[in-house]
Design an enzyme around this catalytic site. Structure first.
Site, PDB file in Angstrom:
ATOM      1  N   ARG A  89       0.857  -1.194   0.000  1.00  0.00           N
ATOM      2  CA  ARG A  89       0.000   0.000   0.000  1.00  0.00           C
ATOM      3  C   ARG A  89       0.891   1.241   0.000  1.00  0.00           C
ATOM      4  NH1 ARG A  89      -4.259  -0.199   4.601  1.00  0.00           N
ATOM      5  NH2 ARG A  89      -5.126  -1.854   3.302  1.00  0.00           N
ATOM      6  N   ARG A 158      -2.133   6.317   9.934  1.00  0.00           N
ATOM      7  CA  ARG A 158      -2.082   5.875   8.529  1.00  0.00           C
ATOM      8  C   ARG A 158      -2.085   7.082   7.578  1.00  0.00           C
ATOM      9  NH1 ARG A 158      -4.363   0.579   7.966  1.00  0.00           N
ATOM     10  NH2 ARG A 158      -3.731  -0.662   9.757  1.00  0.00           N
ATOM     11  N   LYS A 222      -4.490   0.492  14.700  1.00  0.00           N
ATOM     12  CA  LYS A 222      -4.409   1.498  13.630  1.00  0.00           C
ATOM     13  C   LYS A 222      -5.077   2.803  14.052  1.00  0.00           C
ATOM     14  CE  LYS A 222      -6.720  -1.341  10.866  1.00  0.00           C
ATOM     15  NZ  LYS A 222      -7.546  -1.939   9.799  1.00  0.00           N
ATOM     16  N   LYS A 224      -6.511   6.560  12.220  1.00  0.00           N
ATOM     17  CA  LYS A 224      -6.782   7.151  10.907  1.00  0.00           C
ATOM     18  C   LYS A 224      -7.208   8.609  11.034  1.00  0.00           C
ATOM     19  CE  LYS A 224      -8.064   2.742   8.882  1.00  0.00           C
ATOM     20  NZ  LYS A 224      -9.132   1.951   8.235  1.00  0.00           N
ATOM     21  N   CYS A 445     -15.068  -2.940  -1.316  1.00  0.00           N
ATOM     22  CA  CYS A 445     -13.707  -3.248  -0.867  1.00  0.00           C
ATOM     23  C   CYS A 445     -13.112  -4.254  -1.843  1.00  0.00           C
ATOM     24  CB  CYS A 445     -13.726  -3.809   0.538  1.00  0.00           C
ATOM     25  SG  CYS A 445     -14.385  -5.493   0.590  1.00  0.00           S
ATOM     26  N   CYS A 451      -7.846 -10.775  -0.390  1.00  0.00           N
ATOM     27  CA  CYS A 451      -7.980 -10.470   1.031  1.00  0.00           C
ATOM     28  C   CYS A 451      -8.184 -11.745   1.850  1.00  0.00           C
ATOM     29  CB  CYS A 451      -9.156  -9.519   1.263  1.00  0.00           C
ATOM     30  SG  CYS A 451      -9.363  -9.178   3.016  1.00  0.00           S
ATOM     31  N   CYS A 490     -16.619  -8.642   4.185  1.00  0.00           N
ATOM     32  CA  CYS A 490     -16.663  -9.051   5.590  1.00  0.00           C
ATOM     33  C   CYS A 490     -17.017  -7.815   6.419  1.00  0.00           C
ATOM     34  CB  CYS A 490     -15.323  -9.672   6.018  1.00  0.00           C
ATOM     35  SG  CYS A 490     -14.099  -8.480   6.580  1.00  0.00           S
ATOM     36  N   CYS A 494     -14.073  -2.036   5.151  1.00  0.00           N
ATOM     37  CA  CYS A 494     -13.093  -1.300   4.339  1.00  0.00           C
ATOM     38  C   CYS A 494     -13.733  -0.412   3.274  1.00  0.00           C
ATOM     39  CB  CYS A 494     -12.128  -2.278   3.690  1.00  0.00           C
ATOM     40  SG  CYS A 494     -11.233  -3.263   4.899  1.00  0.00           S
TER      41      CYS A 494
HETATM   42 FE1  SRM Z   1      -9.275  -2.270   5.474  1.00  0.00          FE
HETATM   43  C1  SRM Z   1      -7.963  -4.989   6.990  1.00  0.00           C
HETATM   44  C2  SRM Z   1      -8.268  -3.376   2.496  1.00  0.00           C
HETATM   45  C3  SRM Z   1      -9.942   0.773   4.179  1.00  0.00           C
HETATM   46  C4  SRM Z   1     -11.145  -1.525   8.242  1.00  0.00           C
HETATM   47  N1  SRM Z   1      -8.228  -3.878   4.867  1.00  0.00           N
HETATM   48  C5  SRM Z   1      -7.744  -4.869   5.653  1.00  0.00           C
HETATM   49  C6  SRM Z   1      -6.860  -5.824   4.854  1.00  0.00           C
HETATM   50  C7  SRM Z   1      -5.447  -5.331   4.942  1.00  0.00           C
HETATM   51  C8  SRM Z   1      -6.994  -7.314   5.199  1.00  0.00           C
HETATM   52  C9  SRM Z   1      -6.041  -7.890   6.204  1.00  0.00           C
HETATM   53  O1  SRM Z   1      -5.873  -7.339   7.303  1.00  0.00           O
HETATM   54  O2  SRM Z   1      -5.503  -8.952   5.898  1.00  0.00           O
HETATM   55  C10 SRM Z   1      -7.459  -5.586   3.434  1.00  0.00           C
HETATM   56  C11 SRM Z   1      -6.552  -5.877   2.253  1.00  0.00           C
HETATM   57  C12 SRM Z   1      -7.354  -6.370   1.098  1.00  0.00           C
HETATM   58  C13 SRM Z   1      -6.593  -6.466  -0.157  1.00  0.00           C
HETATM   59  O3  SRM Z   1      -6.443  -7.598  -0.689  1.00  0.00           O
HETATM   60  O4  SRM Z   1      -6.146  -5.459  -0.689  1.00  0.00           O
HETATM   61  C14 SRM Z   1      -8.003  -4.190   3.581  1.00  0.00           C
HETATM   62  N2  SRM Z   1      -9.017  -1.429   3.698  1.00  0.00           N
HETATM   63  C15 SRM Z   1      -8.673  -2.070   2.561  1.00  0.00           C
HETATM   64  C16 SRM Z   1      -8.812  -1.176   1.349  1.00  0.00           C
HETATM   65  C17 SRM Z   1      -7.747  -1.430   0.291  1.00  0.00           C
HETATM   66  C18 SRM Z   1     -10.221  -1.344   0.754  1.00  0.00           C
HETATM   67  C19 SRM Z   1     -10.421  -0.771  -0.602  1.00  0.00           C
HETATM   68  O5  SRM Z   1     -10.973  -1.518  -1.424  1.00  0.00           O
HETATM   69  O6  SRM Z   1     -10.096   0.367  -0.861  1.00  0.00           O
HETATM   70  C20 SRM Z   1      -8.740   0.204   2.029  1.00  0.00           C
HETATM   71  C21 SRM Z   1      -7.334   0.709   2.153  1.00  0.00           C
HETATM   72  C22 SRM Z   1      -7.303   2.053   2.774  1.00  0.00           C
HETATM   73  C23 SRM Z   1      -5.941   2.691   2.791  1.00  0.00           C
HETATM   74  O7  SRM Z   1      -5.504   3.148   1.737  1.00  0.00           O
HETATM   75  O8  SRM Z   1      -5.353   2.784   3.864  1.00  0.00           O
HETATM   76  C24 SRM Z   1      -9.268  -0.142   3.410  1.00  0.00           C
HETATM   77  N3  SRM Z   1     -10.282  -0.628   6.140  1.00  0.00           N
HETATM   78  C25 SRM Z   1     -10.553   0.475   5.388  1.00  0.00           C
HETATM   79  C26 SRM Z   1     -11.574   1.249   6.015  1.00  0.00           C
HETATM   80  C27 SRM Z   1     -12.215   2.528   5.459  1.00  0.00           C
HETATM   81  C28 SRM Z   1     -11.559   3.757   5.955  1.00  0.00           C
HETATM   82  O9  SRM Z   1     -10.646   3.715   6.771  1.00  0.00           O
HETATM   83  O10 SRM Z   1     -11.988   4.810   5.514  1.00  0.00           O
HETATM   84  C29 SRM Z   1     -11.937   0.580   7.172  1.00  0.00           C
HETATM   85  C30 SRM Z   1     -13.090   0.962   8.140  1.00  0.00           C
HETATM   86  C31 SRM Z   1     -12.776   2.138   8.993  1.00  0.00           C
HETATM   87  C32 SRM Z   1     -12.084   1.724  10.260  1.00  0.00           C
HETATM   88  O11 SRM Z   1     -10.878   1.554  10.239  1.00  0.00           O
HETATM   89  O12 SRM Z   1     -12.766   1.533  11.247  1.00  0.00           O
HETATM   90  C33 SRM Z   1     -11.108  -0.591   7.243  1.00  0.00           C
HETATM   91  N4  SRM Z   1      -9.466  -3.086   7.328  1.00  0.00           N
HETATM   92  C34 SRM Z   1     -10.342  -2.659   8.293  1.00  0.00           C
HETATM   93  C35 SRM Z   1     -10.298  -3.584   9.400  1.00  0.00           C
HETATM   94  C36 SRM Z   1     -11.141  -3.490  10.700  1.00  0.00           C
HETATM   95  C37 SRM Z   1     -10.523  -2.558  11.678  1.00  0.00           C
HETATM   96  C38 SRM Z   1     -11.252  -2.536  12.993  1.00  0.00           C
HETATM   97  O13 SRM Z   1     -11.113  -1.579  13.726  1.00  0.00           O
HETATM   98  O14 SRM Z   1     -11.931  -3.504  13.317  1.00  0.00           O
HETATM   99  C39 SRM Z   1      -9.383  -4.595   9.044  1.00  0.00           C
HETATM  100  C40 SRM Z   1      -8.972  -5.816   9.882  1.00  0.00           C
HETATM  101  C41 SRM Z   1      -8.038  -5.472  10.985  1.00  0.00           C
HETATM  102  O15 SRM Z   1      -7.494  -4.382  11.071  1.00  0.00           O
HETATM  103  O16 SRM Z   1      -7.868  -6.357  11.825  1.00  0.00           O
HETATM  104  C42 SRM Z   1      -8.897  -4.255   7.729  1.00  0.00           C
HETATM  105 FE1  SF4 Z   2     -11.093  -7.720   3.202  1.00  0.00          FE
HETATM  106 FE2  SF4 Z   2     -13.163  -7.428   4.809  1.00  0.00          FE
HETATM  107 FE3  SF4 Z   2     -11.674  -5.322   4.205  1.00  0.00          FE
HETATM  108 FE4  SF4 Z   2     -13.215  -6.358   2.371  1.00  0.00          FE
HETATM  109  S1  SF4 Z   2     -13.914  -5.430   4.282  1.00  0.00           S
HETATM  110  S2  SF4 Z   2     -11.054  -5.810   2.094  1.00  0.00           S
HETATM  111  S3  SF4 Z   2     -13.172  -8.509   2.840  1.00  0.00           S
HETATM  112  S4  SF4 Z   2     -10.990  -7.068   5.362  1.00  0.00           S
END
Ligand code: SRM
Ligand code: SF4
Length: 591
Positions: A89, A158, A222, A224, A445, A451, A490, A494
């Site tokens: 990323r 981040r 994390k 943000k 997402c 993922c 899930c 994201c």
């Molecule tokens: Fe996310 C984990 C993709 C924005 C909440 N996110 C992941 C992972 C890295 C999976 C992993 O941990 O193994 C995903 C990688 C998938 C892949 O194959 O690329 C992933 N998240 C993404 C992206 C790429 C989605 C997208 O299609 O754009 C976004 C990348 C953002 C960036 O550039 O930094 C992305 N993730 C978000 C957002 C939205 C936001 O921040 O605006 C959220 C919800 C907001 C929040 O943080 O509460 C988000 N991602 C999560 C979570 C749950 C965090 C939590 O507090 O529970 C995980 C899992 C974790 O952290 O354990 C996660």
């Molecule tokens: Fe993966 Fe769940 Fe985030 Fe989608 S919402 S990219 S399935 S961790």
């Protein structure tokens, strides 16, 4: 500005001693500021992946080991290890990059990754499918283009987002300056990243390093940060740990200060009611000059009081829920040494992008391009990646990644505009008017196949989902009406599905929880309408609601407001809004 050093005492968890720290805490503490065994693991040619401990640490370097889940069962049958590769990323503060950087990333996607570029929901780029043997040269090349992957993931601040506001150029310039200043100030100071990926020499004599803000164990989870410029809430400010809402001065051309928001977050787990999405609170008001200081102190309070024993309870939203916003404000102000002001009036009207050409204030114009799920690739029907490379090679302004996974070809000078227009026409990218209101406000997402946490399809299913619902929208006479639709594979959130008027959250292959009723401007979360809906039943479930909306809506009434007024969902303001207790836990889509 004085920062509170991360002494062991300051960094110590405040949770009861009886509860052991989460395993990640020990790994961070022993990693020598994020070095661990990453170099050793990269050199190990016996596997395409790295060890679990290194996987945790490489996140801080913006890198995740993944495997192609489509190939899992076949590889298992063949007794082969999983088809491992890496996701990287790339941090882009405020989402602004140069055409030259675009060209570099475009080329690296072909030579080092799976031939695609992914624009994320947080204004960053992702590469997928980097093989271990090419990881070092990919990250090294990204750094040579003056971008980096440091702190794009991990328990740190981040990528700092900023509204890419093309219309209000002067406000945008100021907001972006603040976003970049926060990004720089909260970046980790460890030299580990540079040693590993840029080949810099070890710190002379190996003398101890320090992380003045983070300490050896960084943050509990994390963190943000975003900057918004009303009336656009495209950055979804209420979804983030920390936000700054720009308040314009009387001229409307300059920022007087910021309302500060804290404690947003969306991630939750199915069947665990103690996890839930939460909308941020408005904490107070600060001047432009105070913003970096405020960002630091908010983060430090979370550093010291966030729950380091349970990663599902470690985000700032839970710290604030547990201790209260009054306590939180006092703790932040105590460290600041001054009081925050009272929040100023602000109004958000929408969170989507404004497509097509808009004029800036300084004679330049900007073109916002719709990209389905932010995925840039060439297909037989649309050579999107080729088109954007040609545009990047011709473009003299900048590019802005939006928080809706779209792209703005920004700062186009009048003389340059015909060139860009011709390229858009040549590649059939000047067609936003033909795209439905639903598609233009849809987001997904990544989910499968990369993922590791996906329970269901998301990005690959979005086109079909939108097409199916578009048929219902057209039949109801709503083709150009804007309704926000978001889907994730899930419940981690994201694609910010809990802030969509229609949200789909994967539960199992082909099954989604359907959420309805968020506000169009991102100020209210949606509510679970029906759990575990089969993809084949979605149209039958939502078609009648869409038709009724078309007939019964009041003037200007948004879909999200209508479904509440019509009684489809009733917000209770409790975690019950998001969970269905009747459901049994579900297993991942593939083993
Ligand atoms: Fe996310 C984990 C993709 C924005 C909440 N996110 C992941 C992972 C890295 C999976 C992993 O941990 O193994 C995903 C990688 C998938 C892949 O194959 O690329 C992933 N998240 C993404 C992206 C790429 C989605 C997208 O299609 O754009 C976004 C990348 C953002 C960036 O550039 O930094 C992305 N993730 C978000 C957002 C939205 C936001 O921040 O605006 C959220 C919800 C907001 C929040 O943080 O509460 C988000 N991602 C999560 C979570 C749950 C965090 C939590 O507090 O529970 C995980 C899992 C974790 O952290 O354990 C996660
Ligand atoms: Fe993966 Fe769940 Fe985030 Fe989608 S919402 S990219 S399935 S961790």
């Amino acid at each position: 500005m004085s920062s509170t050093p991360a002494t062991p005492a300051a960094n110590a968890p405040t949770t009861p001693a009886a509860k052991p720290l989460a395993k990640n805490e020990g790994i961070k503490a022993e990693s020598n500021f994020l070095r661990g065994n990453i170099l050793r693991d990269l050199a190990d040619q016996s596997t395409g992946s790295i060890t679990d401990d290194s996987s945790l640490l490489t996140k801080f370097h913006g890198i995740y080991p993944q495997d192609d889940r489509d190939l899992r069962s076949q590889r298992r049958k063949e007794n082969k290890e999983k088809a491992f590769s890496f996701m990287a990323r790339i941090r882009v503060p405020g989402g602004v990059c140069t055409p030259a950087q675009w060209v570099t990333l475009d080329a690296l996607a072909n030579t080092h990754a799976n031939g695609t570029l992914k624009l994320t929901t947080r204004q960053a780029f992702q590469f997928h499918g980097i093989l271990k043997g090419q990881l070092w040269s990919a990250i090294n090349a990204v750094n040579r283009s003056l971008l980096d992957t440091l702190a794009a993931c991990g328990d740190v601040n981040r990528n700092v987002m900023c509204n890419p506001n093309p219309e209000q150029s002067s406000l945008h310039a100021e907001a972006l300056r603040t976003a970049k200043a926060i990004s720089d100030h909260l970046s980790p100071r460890t030299r580990a990243y540079h040693e590993i990926w840029i080949g810099e020499d070890l710190v002379a004599g190996g003398e101890p390093e320090s992380e003045p803000l983070y300490g050896a164990t960084y943050l509990p989870r994390k963190f943000k940060t975003v900057v918004a410029i009303p009336p656009s809430n495209d950055v979804d400010i209420f979804a983030h740990d920390l936000g700054f809402i720009a308040i314009a001065d009387a001229t409307g051309k300059s920022i007087a200060g910021f309302n500060v928001t804290v404690g947003g977050g969306l991630g939750m787990s199915h069947n665990q009611v103690e996890t839930y999405p939460r909308i941020a609170d408005v904490l107070g008001y600060c001047t432009v000059g105070q913003a970096v200081d405020v960002a630091e102190k908010v983060m430090l309070v979370q550093r010291d009081f966030g729950d380091r024993t349970d990663r599902k309870h470690a985000r700032l939203k839970y710290t604030i829920e547990d201790r209260g916003i009054v306590w939180f404000r006092e703790e932040v102000e105590r460290r600041l040494g001054y009081r925050l002001g009272s929040p100023r009036q602000f109004a958000f009207t929408h969170m989507g992008d404004r497509y097509g050409w808009v004029d800036g204030e300084n004679g330049t114009s900007h073109y916002t391009l719709f990209l389905m799920s932010g995925r840039v690739k060439d297909t037989p029907e649309l050579k999107l990646k080729t088109a954007l490379r040609e545009i990047a090679l011709a473009h003299k302004g900048d590019f802005r990644l939006t928080a809706n996974q779209n792209l703005i070809i920004a700062s186009v000078q009048p003389a340059e505009r015909p060139v860009i227009e011709a390229l858009l026409r040549k590649h059939k990218l000047d067609t936003a008017n033909n795209v439905s209101g639903l598609a233009l406000n849809a987001m997904s997402c990544v989910a499968l196949p990369t993922c590791g946490l996906a329970l269901a399809e998301s990005e690959r299913y979005l086109p079909e989902l939108v097409a199916n619902l578009e048929t219902e929208m057209e039949a109801a006479g709503l083709r150009h009406d804007e309704i926000t639709l978001r889907i994730t594979g899930c419940p981690n959130g994201c694609g910010r599905p809990y802030l969509a008027e229609i949200g789909f959250v994967g539960r199992a292959p082909g099954k989604y929880n359907v959420y309805l009723g968020a506000a169009f401007n991102g100020s209210r979360l949606n509510i679970l309408y029906k759990a575990s809906v089969l993809d084949t039943d979605i149209v039958a479930l939502l078609g009648p609601i869409i038709r009724r909306y078309a007939l019964e809506r009041t003037t200007g009434e948004r879909f999200g407001d209508f479904v509440i007024r019509a009684g489809y969902v009733k917000p209770t303001g409790t975690p019950a809004d998001y969970h269905d207790k009747a459901d049994k836990p579900v297993a991942a889509a593939t083993a």
